[in-house]
Design an enzyme around this catalytic site. Structure first.
Site, PDB file in Angstrom:
ATOM      1  N   GLU A  34       0.747  -1.224  -0.026  1.00  0.00           N
ATOM      2  CA  GLU A  34       0.048  -0.012   0.143  1.00  0.00           C
ATOM      3  C   GLU A  34       0.828   1.389   0.028  1.00  0.00           C
ATOM      4  OE1 GLU A  34      -3.528  -2.192   2.679  1.00  0.00           O
ATOM      5  OE2 GLU A  34      -2.871  -0.156   3.340  1.00  0.00           O
ATOM      6  N   GLU A  60       4.019  12.945  -5.200  1.00  0.00           N
ATOM      7  CA  GLU A  60       3.225  13.037  -3.850  1.00  0.00           C
ATOM      8  C   GLU A  60       4.040  13.834  -2.913  1.00  0.00           C
ATOM      9  OE1 GLU A  60       3.730   9.595  -1.344  1.00  0.00           O
ATOM     10  OE2 GLU A  60       1.484   9.628  -0.826  1.00  0.00           O
TER      11      GLU A  60
END
Ligand code: NAD
Length: 489
Positions: free
Chosen positions: A253, A385
Site C-alpha cells: 500500500e 506525492e
C-alpha cells in the site's frame, strides 16, 4: 482507570517488554516543539531475529486455536482500546502532530477495524467445487501463511496497525510489526493492550527500528512467510526486491496523488469543505489526500476563490490545542514540503494562498495550507506525492477531458467525483484507473468494510474489509476420489 503507559526504551517481543539487544534507543519527538516525549528501543538485526523466532514458535499453537477464540481475543482487544481511547488518542496525536480530536477519531477507526475482524475470524471459509461425477469431492482450504512481517509508516500509526495486524491474526498468522521509527507510540500502546487482552506470547511482536536496518533485516529474514508494507512507492520497490530472494508474497500500500473532480453541477457547499479537508486533515499527510483538484472551466474562478478562503480559515496549532491542522511530522518532511512550495511557481503555477512556513513563537514544523492554480500537468507538483497541505488546481472542459486528467498520473489510489449527474458519475467510476472511487464525498464514509484497494504505483493490495482476510491466507485445493462404493451399498 490507570493511564496507559509505554515502558521507556523498550520493545515487545514474545510477550515481554525488554531493551534492544544493543540497548539502542529512539527518541520520539512532539512535532510541534521538537521536544522528546518518549524513548523506545531501537531494534537491530538481533532483535528482529528474536521477534521472528518468537513468532515462529507461537505460530503452530495460534493457527490451531479455534477461529472463534481468535475472534474473541480480538474483541477483548477492542474492548480494552475502548477503555483507553483518550490515552491512545494522545499517543496518536502527539506522535504525528495531528489535533487531539483527529487522534481520537483514528482510535475509533482502529477499534472499528479490530471489531470487524473479530467478527470475521470465524467466517473465513473455502469452497466446495463441482465434480464430474459423484465419485469425486473437491474443496479449498484457506490457511494462514505463518509469520507475517508488517511494516507501516508514521502518518496514521494506530489505524495502520489495526488494518494489517487484525486480519493477519484473525486468519491464524503470527505477526512481527515494525512501526515507523518516527511515530511508534500508538502501535506499542496497542500491543500492550493486546498483551493484556490475552494473546499468547509471540503472537504479536512489535519493534521499532530504522528502516534500512531493522526494516531491511525483517524483509530479508528467511523465517518470514508474508510481508505487508505500507509506505512510500520508493521503499515499496526495495521491499519487493528483498522479498524476491526468499520468494515471499508481498502486499503493498503505497503513495497517491488523488484527484477531486468537480463538475459545475456539483453541490459546492458540500464539496468545497470536503475538498479542503481532504488536503488539510493530518496536514495533508495521508496516502489518499486529495492533492489534485480538477475543476470544470465554467466554475474555476469561483471555486478557486472559495477554496482559498476556506484554506485561509484553517486554524493551525499543536496537537493539544486541538484546532484544525497541526505541524508536519518532522524536519525532513518540512523541508520536503517547502521544496515543493518553492519549485511550484518556478514551474509556472500561480500561488493563490499560503506558500510558506507558518511561523510560530514556539517553533515546530508548521506550514501554511497552500493553493496553486494553473498547475502544469508535467510539473513536479502535479505528478509527485507532496505529503503536505498543498493543493494543485487544474481546469478541464467536459467529462472526456476530466477522465484523461484523472488518469494522467502514475498513482491509482482514490478518485473523488463531484456531480449531481449520477450516470456521469458512474461512467467516470468505470473509466478511472484507481483502486477506490467515491462520489459526492471524499473517501468511503458510511460504508462498512470498504476495500482499501490500490492500482499501479499506489501498490496492489486488498486491504480493508473481508478481502483483507484472504490476503493473509493461502489457498489449498484438495481433490478426493471416493473409491469404496460398497460402503453405501
Ligand atoms: P517510508 O517508505 O519512508 O517508510 C515506511 C516504513 O518502511 C517505515 O516503517 C520505515 O522504517 C520502513 N522502511 C524504510 N526503508 C526500508 C527498507 N529498506 N526496508 C524495510 N523497511 C523500510 O514511508 P513514510 O515516510 O514513513 O510514510 C509516508 C508514505 O507512506 C507516503 O508515501 C504515503 O503515501 C504512504 N502511505 C500509504 C498508505 C496506503 O495505505 N497506501 C497509507 C499511509 C501512508
Amino acid at each position: 482507570m490507570a493511564e496507559l503507559l509505554i515502558p521507556s526504551a523498550q520493545q515487545l517481543i514474545d510477550g515481554e517488554w525488554a531493551a534492544a539487544r544493543d540497548a539502542g534507543e529512539l527518541r520520539v519527538a512532539d512535532p510541534a516543539t521538537g521536544q522528546t516525549v518518549q524513548t523506545v528501543a531501537c531494534a537491530g538485526r538481533a532483535d528482529v531475529d528474536d521477534a521472528v523466532q518468537a513468532a515462529r514458535r507461537a505460530f503452530p499453537g495460534w493457527a490451531a486455536t479455534s477461529a472463534s477464540e481468535r475472534g474473541r481475543l480480538l474483541r477483548r482487544w477492542s474492548e480494552l482500546i475502548g477503555e483507553h481511547v483518550e490515552d491512545l488518542a494522545r499517543f496518536e496525536a502527539r506522535d504525528v502532530g495531528k489535533p487531539l480530536s483527529g487522534g481520537r477519531m483514528n482510535i475509533f477507526i482502529t477499534q472499528g477495524i479490530i471489531d470487524y475482524f473479530a467478527g470475521a475470524a470465524d467466517k473465513l471459509t473455502g469452497v466446495t467445487l463441482p465434480t464430474r461425477t459423484p465419485d469425486y469431492l473437491g474443496y479449498t482450504l484457506q490457511e494462514p501463511y505463518g509469520v507475517c512481517a508488517v511494516i507501516i509508516p508514521w502518518n496514521v500509526p494506530a489505524v495502520l496497525t489495526a488494518a494489517n495486524v487484525a486480519p493477519a491474526l484473525a486468519a491464524g498468522n503470527t505477526v512481527v510489526l515494525k512501526p515507523s521509527e518516527v511515530a511508534p507510540l500508538a502501535p506499542f500502546a496497542l500491543a500492550e493492550l493486546a498483551r493484556r487482552a490475552g494473546f499468547p506470547p509471540g503472537v504479536l511482536n512489535v519493534l521499532a527500528g530504522v528502516g534500512a536496518d531493522a526494516g531491511a533485516a525483517l524483509t530479508s529474514h528467511p523465517g518470514v512467510n508474508h510481508i505487508s508494507f505500507v509506505g512510500s512507492t520508493t521503499t515499496g520497490r526495495a521491499i519487493m526486491r528483498a522479498a524476491a530472494d526468499n520468494l515471499v508474497p508481498v502486499k503493498l500500500e503505497l503513495g497517491g496523488k488523488s484527484p477531486n473532480v468537480l463538475f459545475a453541477d456539483a453541490d459546492l457547499d458540500v464539496a468545497i469543505p470536503a475538498i479542503v479537508g481532504s488536503i488539510t486533515e493530518n496536514a495533508g499527510q495521508n496516502c489518499y489526500a486529495g492533492s489534485r483538484l480538477l475543476v470544470e472551466a465554467s466554475i474555476r474562478d469561483e471555486v478557486v476563490e472559495r477554496v482559498a478562503e476556506s484554506m485561509r480559515a484553517v486554524r493551525i496549532g499543536p496537537w493539544d490545542a486541538d484546532l484544525d491542522m497541526g505541524p508536519l511530522v518532522n524536519e525532513a518532511q518540512y523541508r520536503r514540503v517547502l521544496g515543493f512550495l518553492e519549485s511550484a511557481p518556478a514551474e509556472g503555477a500561480r500561488l493563490v494562498t499560503g506558500g510558506g512556513p507558518e511561523r510560530r513563537a514556539d517553533g515546530g514544523w508548521f506550514v501554511q495550507p497552500s493553493l496553486f492554480d494553473g498547475v502544469d500537468p508535467r510539473s513536479r507538483l502535479s505528478r509527485e506525492e507532496v505529503f503536505g497541505p498543498v493543493l494543485a488546481v487544474q481546469e478541464f472542459s467536459g467529462a472526456r477531458q476530466a477522465v484523461e486528467m484523472m488518469n494522467d498520473t502514475d498513482f491509482g489510489l482514490l478518485a473523488c467525483i463531484w456531480t449531481s449527474d449520477v450516470s456521469r458519475a458512474l461512467r467516470l467510476a468505470q473509466e478511472v484507473r484507481s483502486g477506490q472511487v467515491s462520489v459526492n464525498q471524499f473517501a468511503d464514509a458510511g460504508v462498512i468494510g470498504f476495500p482499501f484497494n490500490m492500482q499501479r504505483d499506489s501498490g496492489f493490495s486488498r486491504g480493508g474489509g473481508y478481502a483483507a482476510m484472504r490476503e493473509y491466507t493461502q489457498e489449498k485445493a484438495v481433490a478426493v476420489r471416493l473409491l469404496d462404493r460398497s460402503s453405501v451399498e
